[in-house]
Design a protein around this motif. Structure first.
Motif, PDB file in Angstrom:
ATOM      1  N   GLY A  30       0.815  -1.204   0.000  1.00 10.16           N
ATOM      2  CA  GLY A  30       0.000   0.000   0.000  1.00 10.16           C
ATOM      3  C   GLY A  30       0.852   1.259   0.000  1.00 10.16           C
ATOM      4  N   VAL A  31       1.934   1.251   0.784  1.00  8.75           N
ATOM      5  CA  VAL A  31       2.854   2.394   0.793  1.00  8.75           C
ATOM      6  C   VAL A  31       3.460   2.599  -0.587  1.00  8.75           C
ATOM      7  CG1 VAL A  31       5.090   3.181   1.671  1.00  8.75           C
ATOM      8  CG2 VAL A  31       3.404   2.242   3.248  1.00  8.75           C
ATOM      9  N   ASN A  32       3.917   1.520  -1.201  1.00  5.96           N
ATOM     10  CA  ASN A  32       4.563   1.640  -2.507  1.00  5.96           C
ATOM     11  C   ASN A  32       3.603   2.140  -3.576  1.00  5.96           C
ATOM     12  OD1 ASN A  32       7.067   0.775  -1.555  1.00  5.96           O
ATOM     13  ND2 ASN A  32       6.582  -1.389  -1.885  1.00  5.96           N
ATOM     14  N   ARG A  33       2.342   1.743  -3.513  1.00  4.97           N
ATOM     15  CA  ARG A  33       1.369   2.241  -4.493  1.00  4.97           C
ATOM     16  C   ARG A  33       1.155   3.735  -4.326  1.00  4.97           C
ATOM     17  NH1 ARG A  33      -1.159  -2.760  -3.315  1.00  4.97           N
ATOM     18  NH2 ARG A  33      -2.578  -1.770  -1.824  1.00  4.97           N
ATOM     19  N   ARG A  34       1.187   4.215  -3.093  1.00  3.44           N
ATOM     20  CA  ARG A  34       1.062   5.658  -2.875  1.00  3.44           C
ATOM     21  C   ARG A  34       2.286   6.394  -3.392  1.00  3.44           C
ATOM     22  NH1 ARG A  34       0.234   6.963   3.061  1.00  3.44           N
ATOM     23  NH2 ARG A  34       0.031   9.066   2.196  1.00  3.44           N
ATOM     24  N   ILE A  35       3.458   5.825  -3.170  1.00  5.99           N
ATOM     25  CA  ILE A  35       4.697   6.479  -3.598  1.00  5.99           C
ATOM     26  C   ILE A  35       4.782   6.565  -5.116  1.00  5.99           C
ATOM     27  CG2 ILE A  35       7.213   6.230  -3.651  1.00  5.99           C
ATOM     28  CD1 ILE A  35       7.016   5.096  -0.795  1.00  5.99           C
ATOM     29  N   ASP A  36       4.382   5.496  -5.815  1.00  8.11           N
ATOM     30  CA  ASP A  36       4.478   5.531  -7.288  1.00  8.11           C
ATOM     31  C   ASP A  36       3.273   6.200  -7.942  1.00  8.11           C
ATOM     32  OD1 ASP A  36       2.368   3.644  -7.491  1.00  8.11           O
ATOM     33  OD2 ASP A  36       3.741   1.956  -7.670  1.00  8.11           O
ATOM     34  N   GLY A  37       2.306   6.649  -7.111  1.00  9.60           N
ATOM     35  CA  GLY A  37       1.189   7.422  -7.637  1.00  9.60           C
ATOM     36  C   GLY A  37       0.035   6.614  -8.167  1.00  9.60           C
TER      37      GLY A  37
END
Length: 328
Positions: A30-37
Motif C-alpha cells: 500500500g505504501v509503494n502504491r502511494r509512492i508511485d502514484g
C-alpha cells in the motif's frame, strides 16, 4: 482451562510469525502504491479526526482473519476493525483460544508515511497473551515471542538487546519515557487530556520542580503507536511506558513480547498509597497500562525490585485517568 501441547504451541507460533510477515508486506504494498502514484490514500473518521481507518486496515484484517479461520476454525477472532463496527464496547476475551489483531497500528502514521506503523497479532489463552508478533514493514523490524521461548527481534536477536541492565537508581530520572496523546482530545478541564499533560510535565520537570514531583526523565517520546511503544520497551530502548485509552488489540502482542523479555506491566492509575499498594499485572481489558523495561540486578536490589521501585516513583507523579468500559 484449555491446554495446548508444546508442539501445538510451536505450530501456532510459527503460523503467527509467517502471518505477520505476509500481512506486513500488504501494508508495504500500500505504501509503494502511494509512492508511485498508482493509489491515493483515503481514510474515514471513526470517533474523531485522529481516530481513522483506511481501506488498507480493513483489507489486511480480512486477510488475517480468513487465514486464521482457515487454519484454526475453532479459535475466536477479535480484530480492531470488526469490533469497531459493532455497538458494544464490552470486553470480549474469555478463557478460549483467541486471536487478537490490529491489522494496522499507527494508522495516522501510515497516512503520513511516518514509519512507526505495524501489524500486531496476539494469541491469547485463558485471558493472557502467550504469543505476540509485531511487524513494522517500513523498517523491516519483526518482534516476536512465545511463552517459554523468549522474545526476539528479527528472529535472531534476543530481547532485551542489552541484558541485565539495572534500572537507574533515581528512576524515573535518567529514563526515556514513552507516552501518547491518545484519541480523547476533548477540551474538558481536568479531563483525560489535561491529566496526561500534567503527568508528562511532572515526569519531565527538573528534580524538585512541580511541587516536588519533578522526575527529570532523559526524554519523552511519542511514536504514535502503542504497539511499537511496547516493542521498544521490550527491546530496552524505552525504560517506561505510561498510557491510558488503549484497547486490547493495541497492547496484546506487545504485552506478550514485553513479559517474555522480562518486563513488567501494571496499571497506569496510581493507587491511594503508591508506597505500599501491591503491584499486580495489568488486566488486558483495563485500558490502563504502565510498562517497565526488562531489568537486571544492581548491587543493592534485584531486577524486579528495580522495576517495582520505578513503578512506585512513576505512580507518585501521574494523575488517574478515566477510560472505563462495560464488563471490566
Amino acid at each position: 482451562m484449555t491446554q495446548l501441547s508444546e508442539q501445538e504451541l510451536d505450530e501456532i507460533y510459527a503460523f503467527a510469525v509467517g502471518l505477520g510477515k505476509r500481512a506486513g508486506r500488504l501494508l508495504l504494498d500500500g505504501v509503494n502504491r502511494r509512492i508511485d502514484g498508482s493509489q491515493e490514500q483515503a481514510f474515514a473518521e471513526k470517533d474523531n479526526a485522529v481516530d481513522i481507518v483506511t481501506k488498507t486496515d480493513e483489507d489486511v484484517e480480512t486477510f488475517i482473519r480468513t487465514a486464521i479461520q482457515n487454519r484454526y476454525p475453532s479459535h475466536k477472532f477479535l480484530g480492531e476493525e470488526t469490533y469497531s463496527k459493532g455497538q458494544s464496547r464490552e470486553y470480549l476475551i474469555d478463557e478460549k483460544p483467541t486471536w487478537c489483531v490490529d491489522p494496522l497500528d499507527g494508522t495516522v502514521n501510515y497516512t503520513h508515511l511516518f514509519p512507526m506503523f505495524c501489524v500486531s497479532i496476539a494469541f491469547i489463552l485463558d485471558h493472557r497473551p502467550i504469543i505476540g508478533v509485531i511487524y513494522a514493514p517500513l523498517q523491516d523490524q519483526l518482534f516476536s515471542s512465545c511463552r517459554g521461548r523468549g522474545a526476539w527481534l528479527n528472529e535472531t536477536r534476543r530481547l532485551p538487546l542489552i541484558r541485565d541492565r539495572p534500572m537507574p537508581s533515581d528512576a524515573p530520572s535518567r529514563c526515556i519515557l514513552s507516552c501518547e496523546w491518545g484519541k480523547d482530545r476533548r477540551d474538558v478541564p481536568d479531563g483525560n487530556m489535561y491529566r496526561k499533560v500534567e503527568s508528562f510535565l511532572n515526569l519531565a520537570a527538573e528534580i524538585g520542580g512541580r511541587g516536588g514531583k519533578g522526575g527529570m526523565v532523559h526524554g519523552v517520546r511519542s511514536l504514535g503507536s502503542a504497539t511499537m511503544d511496547l516493542a521498544y520497551t521490550a527491546m530496552g530502548a524505552f525504560d517506561v511506558w505510561w498510557e491510558g485509552g488503549c484497547w486490547e488489540w493495541d497492547v496484546a502482542a506487545g504485552i506478550a513480547i514485553l513479559l517474555e523479555a522480562g518486563g513488567l506491566v501494571t496499571t497506569a492509575n496510581p493507587p491511594d498509597d503508591p508506597d505500599t499498594a501491591p503491584i499486580e499485572e495489568a488486566l488486558l481489558g483495563s485500558r490502563l497500562y504502565l510498562a517497565i523495561r526488562p531489568a537486571g540486578p544492581s548491587k543493592t536490589e534485584t531486577g524486579r525490585q528495580g522495576q517495582e521501585r520505578t513503578v512506585r516513583e512513576v505512580w507518585r507523579r501521574v494523575r488517574r485517568l478515566d477510560y472505563s468500559r462495560p464488563g471490566v
